[in-house]
Design an enzyme around this catalytic site. Sequence first.
Site, PDB file in Angstrom:
ATOM      1  N   GLU A   1      -1.757  -1.249  -5.790  1.00 16.26           N
ATOM      2  CA  GLU A   1      -2.917  -0.522  -6.295  1.00 16.26           C
ATOM      3  C   GLU A   1      -2.616   0.123  -7.642  1.00 16.26           C
ATOM      4  O   GLU A   1      -1.512   0.612  -7.887  1.00 16.26           O
ATOM      5  CB  GLU A   1      -3.331   0.554  -5.300  1.00 16.26           C
ATOM      6  CG  GLU A   1      -3.983   0.034  -4.040  1.00 16.26           C
ATOM      7  CD  GLU A   1      -4.364   1.154  -3.097  1.00 16.26           C
ATOM      8  OE1 GLU A   1      -5.551   1.263  -2.767  1.00 16.26           O
ATOM      9  OE2 GLU A   1      -3.456   1.905  -2.689  1.00 16.26           O
TER      10      GLU A   1
ATOM     11  N   ASP B   1      -2.662   1.404   6.967  1.00 11.53           N
ATOM     12  CA  ASP B   1      -1.906   1.007   5.776  1.00 11.53           C
ATOM     13  C   ASP B   1      -1.571  -0.485   5.793  1.00 11.53           C
ATOM     14  O   ASP B   1      -1.558  -1.131   4.741  1.00 11.53           O
ATOM     15  CB  ASP B   1      -0.633   1.847   5.673  1.00 11.53           C
ATOM     16  CG  ASP B   1      -0.937   3.325   5.494  1.00 11.53           C
ATOM     17  OD1 ASP B   1      -2.021   3.649   4.976  1.00 11.53           O
ATOM     18  OD2 ASP B   1      -0.080   4.162   5.879  1.00 11.53           O
TER      19      ASP B   1
ATOM     20  N   ASP C   1       0.856  -1.177   0.000  1.00 13.88           N
ATOM     21  CA  ASP C   1       0.000   0.000   0.000  1.00 13.88           C
ATOM     22  C   ASP C   1       0.895   1.230   0.000  1.00 13.88           C
ATOM     23  O   ASP C   1       1.710   1.416   0.907  1.00 13.88           O
ATOM     24  CB  ASP C   1      -0.915   0.010   1.230  1.00 13.88           C
ATOM     25  CG  ASP C   1      -1.807   1.240   1.265  1.00 13.88           C
ATOM     26  OD1 ASP C   1      -2.708   1.336   0.419  1.00 13.88           O
ATOM     27  OD2 ASP C   1      -1.577   2.115   2.134  1.00 13.88           O
TER      28      ASP C   1
END
Length: 387
Positions: free
Chosen positions: A262, A349, A178
């Site tokens: 991501e 996170d 992340d």
Amino acid sequence: MIRAHKIRLHPTPEQANYFARAAGTSRFVWNWALAEWERQYAAGEKPTALKLKKQFNAIRREEFPWTWEVTKNASDQPFLDLGKAFTAFFEGKARRPRFKSKKRSKPSFYLANDQLELKDHHIWIPKLGWVNMAENLRFKGKVAGARITNIVDWWFISITVEVADRLPDPRKAAVGIDVGLNRLATLSTGKGYENQAFLKTALKKLRQANKRLHRRRTGSKNREKARRHVARLHYQIACMRDDVLHKLTTRLANCYGIIGIEDLHLHGLLKNRRLSRSFSDAALGKLLNLLTSKVQQRGGQVMKVGRFFPSSKTCHSCGWKWESMELSDRLFLCQNPTCAYYQLPQDRDHNAGLNILAEALRLIGLIDQVVTGIGSDDDVNLAVDAG
């Protein structure tokens, strides 16, 4: 596989003058070819790089005799580069080629593999001789070519080498990452890497340097000195940022075979007026590009999770979603009474990294397999040295 090694050069004043003249010749030929291409295209003709090169060589000795003072690649390669640029433009992959400015464009010129010779930490260039390099060439293989570039009064050479493809090492470990602004990257293992924010740290120096620059008279020598000082500060910041990103991505690529991350909408993030400078300073786009290329070179796989996947709002254990979660909420609190993490504070996170890992494995089809091997916190214990 083609690899490139960028090395700083230490030329004498006479050699630096040669580099400047060669770069100027390359820029002049590019602008001449682009103007002629536009003229012929407007007249209904179909110009090509080869036709323009023959046309230029026919008038070169009479009209442009000074172009023979440097290596022939400085006047030959711009035609090929222009042809590739127009091909990419017509295919919709790049914008239309533009004229190069002496002040704004980056001075550079190309050297073919038959126009150079490497020996220890020296390189031989036609009509110039041996030039000192800061280090030896790292890669072993056939030299495909090189390009010499000027960056903030320093000359660099980027040498491309054809190296043999190596067999990928078997790596079964997987990790979810992340990325963000407070922490540059947080792994699903719990390991986090802080965002160094080099631009934010040097912002005071940059503002003072820009003030001195704008107070100098236009066209004066002092203004040029101030401009170079600002450019050196920006280059120093870029180098420190690249050093951190390369070390981080190399260690991750060496330790993990499957990496979930991501798929960020970077252009949309940069439109945020409050956070655009912070996003640019973090260079998340370059982090993703470096990580993808290095993992693929080592036989691994980077799986990008959809940008609308609620990795931060979802509990990695039970799947409960915190719909009203704000950006200021740095701890995740699961409100599902049946969850093992009910009312247990979790790092936001870290929880997102675990969700990204699970989603990446689901997309690949390995969610039910046990991922073993390397990949502990000790394996990815990276000491980031920004100096």
